[in-house]
Design an enzyme around this catalytic site. Sequence first.
Site, PDB file in Angstrom:
ATOM      1  N   GLY A   1     -13.955  -3.862  12.079  1.00  0.00           N
ATOM      2  CA  GLY A   1     -15.278  -3.854  10.908  1.00  0.00           C
ATOM      3  C   GLY A   1     -15.911  -2.653  11.495  1.00  0.00           C
TER       4      GLY A   1
ATOM      5  N   CYS B   1     -10.760  -4.936  17.742  1.00  0.00           N
ATOM      6  CA  CYS B   1     -11.511  -3.915  17.569  1.00  0.00           C
ATOM      7  C   CYS B   1     -13.172  -4.448  17.548  1.00  0.00           C
ATOM      8  CB  CYS B   1     -11.212  -2.877  16.347  1.00  0.00           C
ATOM      9  SG  CYS B   1     -12.345  -1.596  16.099  1.00  0.00           S
ATOM     10  N   TYR B   2     -13.576  -4.468  16.378  1.00  0.00           N
ATOM     11  CA  TYR B   2     -14.898  -5.004  16.427  1.00  0.00           C
ATOM     12  C   TYR B   2     -14.772  -6.729  16.707  1.00  0.00           C
ATOM     13  CZ  TYR B   2     -19.544  -6.498  14.487  1.00  0.00           C
ATOM     14  OH  TYR B   2     -20.967  -7.081  14.439  1.00  0.00           O
TER      15      TYR B   2
ATOM     16  N   HIS C   1      -5.723  -0.939  16.982  1.00  0.00           N
ATOM     17  CA  HIS C   1      -5.092  -1.895  15.721  1.00  0.00           C
ATOM     18  C   HIS C   1      -3.791  -2.237  15.905  1.00  0.00           C
ATOM     19  CE1 HIS C   1      -9.224  -1.675  13.376  1.00  0.00           C
ATOM     20  NE2 HIS C   1      -9.295  -0.824  14.148  1.00  0.00           N
TER      21      HIS C   1
ATOM     22  N   GLU D   1      -2.074  -3.959  13.915  1.00  0.00           N
ATOM     23  CA  GLU D   1      -1.651  -4.037  12.485  1.00  0.00           C
ATOM     24  C   GLU D   1      -1.107  -2.845  11.747  1.00  0.00           C
ATOM     25  OE1 GLU D   1      -4.680  -4.358  13.528  1.00  0.00           O
ATOM     26  OE2 GLU D   1      -6.269  -3.851  12.136  1.00  0.00           O
TER      27      GLU D   1
ATOM     28  N   GLY E   1       1.778  -8.608 -19.688  1.00  0.00           N
ATOM     29  CA  GLY E   1       3.188  -7.851 -19.668  1.00  0.00           C
ATOM     30  C   GLY E   1       3.685  -7.334 -18.361  1.00  0.00           C
ATOM     31  N   GLY E   2       2.706  -7.362 -17.519  1.00  0.00           N
ATOM     32  CA  GLY E   2       3.008  -6.824 -16.011  1.00  0.00           C
ATOM     33  C   GLY E   2       3.373  -7.899 -14.982  1.00  0.00           C
TER      34      GLY E   2
ATOM     35  N   ASP F   1       2.167  -9.048 -12.237  1.00  0.00           N
ATOM     36  CA  ASP F   1       1.164  -9.802 -11.719  1.00  0.00           C
ATOM     37  C   ASP F   1       0.512 -11.043 -12.686  1.00  0.00           C
ATOM     38  OD1 ASP F   1       1.261  -7.760 -10.116  1.00  0.00           O
ATOM     39  OD2 ASP F   1      -0.754  -6.851 -10.588  1.00  0.00           O
TER      40      ASP F   1
ATOM     41  N   THR G   1       2.291 -11.926 -15.135  1.00  0.00           N
ATOM     42  CA  THR G   1       3.589 -12.786 -15.569  1.00  0.00           C
ATOM     43  C   THR G   1       3.588 -13.879 -14.284  1.00  0.00           C
ATOM     44  OG1 THR G   1       4.474 -11.069 -16.539  1.00  0.00           O
ATOM     45  CG2 THR G   1       6.016 -12.919 -15.862  1.00  0.00           C
TER      46      THR G   1
ATOM     47  N   LYS H   1       1.578  -5.830  -3.840  1.00  0.00           N
ATOM     48  CA  LYS H   1       2.610  -5.968  -5.035  1.00  0.00           C
ATOM     49  C   LYS H   1       4.174  -6.295  -4.307  1.00  0.00           C
ATOM     50  CE  LYS H   1       2.667  -4.015  -9.315  1.00  0.00           C
ATOM     51  NZ  LYS H   1       1.459  -4.618  -9.966  1.00  0.00           N
TER      52      LYS H   1
END
Length: 515
Positions: free
Chosen positions: A56, A83-84, A172, A174, A227-228, A230, A232, A371
């Site tokens: 953070g 980290c933080y 980090h 990640e 219609g996308g 997500d 859907t 996504k």
Amino acid sequence: MDVQEKVVIVDYGSQVTQLIARRVREAGVYSEIHPCTIPLDDLKAMQPSAVILSGGPASVSDEDSPQLDAGILGLGIPVLGICYGMQLIANELGGSLAQSSDREYGRADLSLLADSPLWDGLPKEGVHKVWMSHGDKVLAPPPGFEVIGRTKNVDVAAMADENRRFYAVQFHPEVHHTEDGAQMLRNFLFKVAGLKGDWSMSSFAEAVIGELREKIGDRKVVCGLSGGIDSTVVAVLLSKAIGDNLHCIFVDNGLLRAGEGTEVVGYLDEHFKLQLHYVQAQEEFLSKLRGVDDPEEKRKIIGRTFIEVFEREAKDIKDVSYLAQGTLYPDVIESVSFKGPSAVIKSHHNVGGLPDIMELDLVEPLRELFKDEVRKVAVELGLPDFVIWRHPFPGPGLAIRILGEITDERLEILRQADRIVQDELHASDWYRKVWQGFAVLLPLKTVGVMGDDRTYEHVIALRVVDSVDAMTADWTRLPSEVLARISSRIINEVKGVNRVVYDISSKPPSTIEWE
Ligand code: XMP
């Protein structure tokens, strides 16, 4: 979510917290991110198998810096501080910190100083490339901790108390730049916390459906379909969870591209027998947009009108309790920072917009996902390729791809040009390889020549980009034959266009859309 193994990530506001969650999921362990203000009892109730404290921007000594609830260290479960998160552990347990006004960013070489389960499978000799981003650092570890790694600038770059299963790293693990970062995180999950890692996206879909069913009971939910992919996926999850109590609303705002939305909505209607409210509101949107050329103004008008139309429609459905949205993690971080709204670059992510006005509770089952993870859920749900691989399409639609004022004629030109772009991306097998590809209408006029005549017509800009999450993007190196075909087809087939240009800008500093 009711899963056997769960890692809770306590978020202290790092821009990369979601990557921790993602790496944990990739390792086959379910994870959830919660803000650092989460009450200890709520955290306990989740029965986490382990906790990760994120990085953070704050300094532990800042006046109102976010704190560590010491109760977390009393739960008897493994804790990893990043980290933080490391500084919080050191501060809480009696280590000492050095403050620094300069932040260190970038690569550093980590030397491993001791055997540790965290380093399992990593070569002991040599250095490991890690990614640093910090201001403060730990000078001396708390009692009971051993220093297990250091870099040139940071003597205590990693520390561990194996008895209590507390681990902390200054870098980090990640982010991709930390070469063995994913292995270190897997070591924390499997060697330290002893987890099995048998979770997958299929369990995600199953668990979400069960959870939605339990949470919603026999109340009603409205869901806006775009219609996308997500929205859907959200609709399909809900339809499996609550059946007929799901009401889907699809608003045609007159700014859709040829076929956009309607195919997916038709498919959903056919296969999932949704209660579908198909609202034709083209004129309502277009009349309000007449004469408007400022992009933010267009977005506001479209956003407001969408809410009006949606509300009107939802009011006809009696006793609705929830609003479902396909919010993804990148929408969440682009919209809010840990302390409040971050700078608005484009006001497009209406996270928090509708429900405030409609006074409905929110259901956002994809809020933690990226996504590509949503695509995996879609595969698990058995959705067809044309739904799964559909490019993202912005809420304000073609309005932000026509620079300046929107007219019927410009919409028609852009639809035709865009149809050619879509067709050619499919035909050349590039559609699935790119993040997004589309046409933009530049209503400037440039000179051309057709036959013996001089022409004076519009320009189409072609925008095709590679990206993983739309937060950064690069222009796609399409083969020149594909570019040539798109260009010649647009100029020959679309009346009103005599020039096509290819956009070769990356994001940042440009954005994906032109407005
Ligand atoms: P930018 O242009 O900000 O786009 O690089 C990033 C991603 O967001 C989409 N986008 C929008 N989506 N409403 C939306 O729902 C909007 O106003 C909007 N503006 C951009 C864009 O298509 C890309 O995928």
